[in-house]
Design a protein around this motif. Sequence first.
Motif, PDB file in Angstrom:
ATOM      1  N   THR A 325       5.237 -91.742  83.678  1.00  8.35           N
ATOM      2  CA  THR A 325       4.669 -92.521  84.725  1.00  8.35           C
ATOM      3  C   THR A 325       3.730 -91.471  85.690  1.00  8.35           C
ATOM      4  N   ARG A 326       2.342 -91.477  85.132  1.00  5.73           N
ATOM      5  CA  ARG A 326       1.410 -90.400  85.653  1.00  5.73           C
ATOM      6  C   ARG A 326       1.004 -91.013  87.033  1.00  5.73           C
ATOM      7  N   THR A 327       0.250 -92.406  86.672  1.00  2.52           N
ATOM      8  CA  THR A 327      -0.235 -93.015  87.915  1.00  2.52           C
ATOM      9  C   THR A 327      -0.127 -94.450  88.159  1.00  2.52           C
ATOM     10  N   THR A 328      -0.291 -94.828  89.160  1.00  4.32           N
ATOM     11  CA  THR A 328       0.111 -96.521  89.445  1.00  4.32           C
ATOM     12  C   THR A 328      -1.250 -96.972  90.162  1.00  4.32           C
ATOM     13  N   GLN A 329      -1.279 -98.143  90.220  1.00  6.91           N
ATOM     14  CA  GLN A 329      -2.443 -98.710  90.602  1.00  6.91           C
ATOM     15  C   GLN A 329      -2.359 -98.314  92.368  1.00  6.91           C
ATOM     16  N   LEU A 330      -1.197 -98.328  92.884  1.00  3.87           N
ATOM     17  CA  LEU A 330      -0.990 -98.054  94.373  1.00  3.87           C
ATOM     18  C   LEU A 330      -1.172 -96.497  94.675  1.00  3.87           C
ATOM     19  N   VAL A 331      -0.599 -95.925  93.660  1.00  9.27           N
ATOM     20  CA  VAL A 331      -0.702 -94.302  93.969  1.00  9.27           C
ATOM     21  C   VAL A 331      -1.128 -93.593  92.862  1.00  9.27           C
ATOM     22  N   ALA A 332      -2.631 -93.444  92.934  1.00  6.61           N
ATOM     23  CA  ALA A 332      -3.313 -92.935  91.588  1.00  6.61           C
ATOM     24  C   ALA A 332      -3.018 -91.231  91.463  1.00  6.61           C
ATOM     25  N   ASP A 333      -2.571 -90.617  92.460  1.00  8.84           N
ATOM     26  CA  ASP A 333      -2.502 -89.042  92.297  1.00  8.84           C
ATOM     27  C   ASP A 333      -1.429 -88.826  91.507  1.00  8.84           C
ATOM     28  N   HIS A 334      -1.415 -88.219  90.408  1.00 14.84           N
ATOM     29  CA  HIS A 334      -0.384 -88.148  89.451  1.00 14.84           C
ATOM     30  C   HIS A 334       0.562 -87.078  90.155  1.00 14.84           C
ATOM     31  N   GLU A 335       0.191 -86.333  91.004  1.00 14.51           N
ATOM     32  CA  GLU A 335       1.085 -85.141  91.340  1.00 14.51           C
ATOM     33  C   GLU A 335       2.032 -85.989  92.589  1.00 14.51           C
ATOM     34  N   GLU A 336       2.024 -87.023  92.756  1.00 16.50           N
ATOM     35  CA  GLU A 336       3.321 -87.850  93.642  1.00 16.50           C
ATOM     36  C   GLU A 336       4.263 -88.548  92.655  1.00 16.50           C
ATOM     37  N   HIS A 337       3.856 -88.650  91.316  1.00 15.12           N
ATOM     38  CA  HIS A 337       5.065 -88.939  90.503  1.00 15.12           C
ATOM     39  C   HIS A 337       5.581 -87.665  89.688  1.00 15.12           C
ATOM     40  N   GLN A 338       4.701 -86.604  89.385  1.00 13.33           N
ATOM     41  CA  GLN A 338       5.052 -85.543  88.525  1.00 13.33           C
ATOM     42  C   GLN A 338       4.883 -84.507  89.379  1.00 13.33           C
ATOM     43  N   PHE A 339       5.779 -83.527  89.753  1.00 13.87           N
ATOM     44  CA  PHE A 339       5.559 -82.410  90.529  1.00 13.87           C
ATOM     45  C   PHE A 339       6.914 -81.426  90.463  1.00 13.87           C
ATOM     46  N   SER A 340       6.575 -80.119  91.130  1.00 10.80           N
ATOM     47  CA  SER A 340       7.836 -79.292  90.963  1.00 10.80           C
ATOM     48  C   SER A 340       7.996 -78.777  92.488  1.00 10.80           C
ATOM     49  N   PHE A 341       9.112 -78.200  92.730  1.00  8.79           N
ATOM     50  CA  PHE A 341       9.152 -77.586  93.970  1.00  8.79           C
ATOM     51  C   PHE A 341      10.326 -76.449  93.734  1.00  8.79           C
ATOM     52  N   GLU A 342      10.043 -75.491  94.580  1.00 11.15           N
ATOM     53  CA  GLU A 342      10.936 -74.128  94.508  1.00 11.15           C
ATOM     54  C   GLU A 342      12.212 -74.455  95.485  1.00 11.15           C
ATOM     55  N   HIS A 343      13.249 -73.991  94.702  1.00 15.08           N
ATOM     56  CA  HIS A 343      14.682 -73.941  95.361  1.00 15.08           C
ATOM     57  C   HIS A 343      15.483 -72.896  94.744  1.00 15.08           C
ATOM     58  N   SER A 344      15.952 -71.867  95.849  1.00 13.59           N
ATOM     59  CA  SER A 344      16.723 -70.789  95.353  1.00 13.59           C
ATOM     60  C   SER A 344      18.038 -71.274  94.803  1.00 13.59           C
ATOM     61  N   MET A 345      18.545 -70.925  93.688  1.00 12.28           N
ATOM     62  CA  MET A 345      19.836 -71.460  92.954  1.00 12.28           C
ATOM     63  C   MET A 345      20.677 -70.267  92.598  1.00 12.28           C
ATOM     64  N   PRO A 346      21.208 -69.724  93.541  1.00 19.56           N
ATOM     65  CA  PRO A 346      22.025 -68.347  93.039  1.00 19.56           C
ATOM     66  C   PRO A 346      23.573 -68.957  92.342  1.00 19.56           C
ATOM     67  N   SER A 347      24.027 -68.208  91.613  1.00  9.44           N
ATOM     68  CA  SER A 347      25.170 -68.666  90.879  1.00  9.44           C
ATOM     69  C   SER A 347      26.498 -68.645  91.974  1.00  9.44           C
ATOM     70  N   PRO A 348      27.192 -69.846  92.118  1.00  2.00           N
ATOM     71  CA  PRO A 348      28.270 -69.888  93.085  1.00  2.00           C
ATOM     72  C   PRO A 348      29.471 -68.850  93.278  1.00  2.00           C
TER      73      PRO A 348
END
Length: 348
Positions: A325-348
Amino acid sequence: MNRFVFQLLLACCATAALADDATFTAAPAGSFTIAVIPDTQSYVKQTSASDSDGDAVLRNPIFETITDWIATNRQQQNIVFVSHVGDIVDKNVPEQWNVARQCMDRIHGVIPYGVTVGNHDMVTAGDSSLFQKYFPESRFKDFDWYGGSFHPDRPDPAISGNNANSYQKIRTPHLNLLHLNLECNAPDDVLAWANKTIASHPKHHVIITTHMDLGPTHRPTTNQGYIIDPKGRMEWKKCHSRRGNTAVEMWDKCFKLHENVFLICSGDQRRSQAMHVTAHGDHGNVVHSCLSDYSSDGSLRLYRFVPDEDRVDVITYNADREQLTRTTQLVADHEEHQFSFEHSMPSP
């Protein structure tokens, strides 16, 4: 090039790749996925060709498709957990709850999961008895990943009790996750329980699913207002009358207080549909709030954790159409549907 800039470039590249790729590939080695099911309110009566009486049978084909897809792609996508954002049913009646349980049975005992009570899943005053009948604590308590649920300090659990608010623990080779399902407009006693639960797991990375979080900041006064009014964390509520907390109050009383909370998933607002908002908790931690309510069009959210790159790819995939789902009629901006964010994940 410093590490933050490098990670940002990686995230941008990943987002572009997801948006442009017509096919949805398997999860890369070392990654894992959490699937989030949006509101599933499309219940219809259908006549089966095999039904000699010709009686219409209540079904939810989109809900079935989503949970079937999750079960089928569990290994390919390394799906370790599933969360439902609430509004599991449209009408709070046994017939729809029976169908909803059948849909979730497709992953029951196969993949750990949690379900959230939405405003359609209870009466306005907060009674979620039917939810508790079909998804009680007893359904989950024997699984080692199930942590427990809130038990109100009163004899009748109809309001907020018996799995209406619950938590689960997900262990992966790279990090330990704590997930909470909190009912729509959770009252203060529920938030006090949530605070204690999170505080008792200081080394876990915390994800919260609650029904109402992002959408029109103030209650719209017109239908068009649900689409065009200013949006953010909501300052209005639907459930629990005076006892209920708005999304802003839940943030202030619980979510922002804990340094290990990093993700809040929600639904409820089909005319806002998709939003991603970041805020800082009291400890300076970045918290990502993500709304996904695709009005039962077949789309679901996949949070793909890539520990080696300290990145979470957020993928919206339509299980019914078998495409991103890249875009919709209500939300055209593909970055609201496909995006990434940074999160530190050190081993437990």
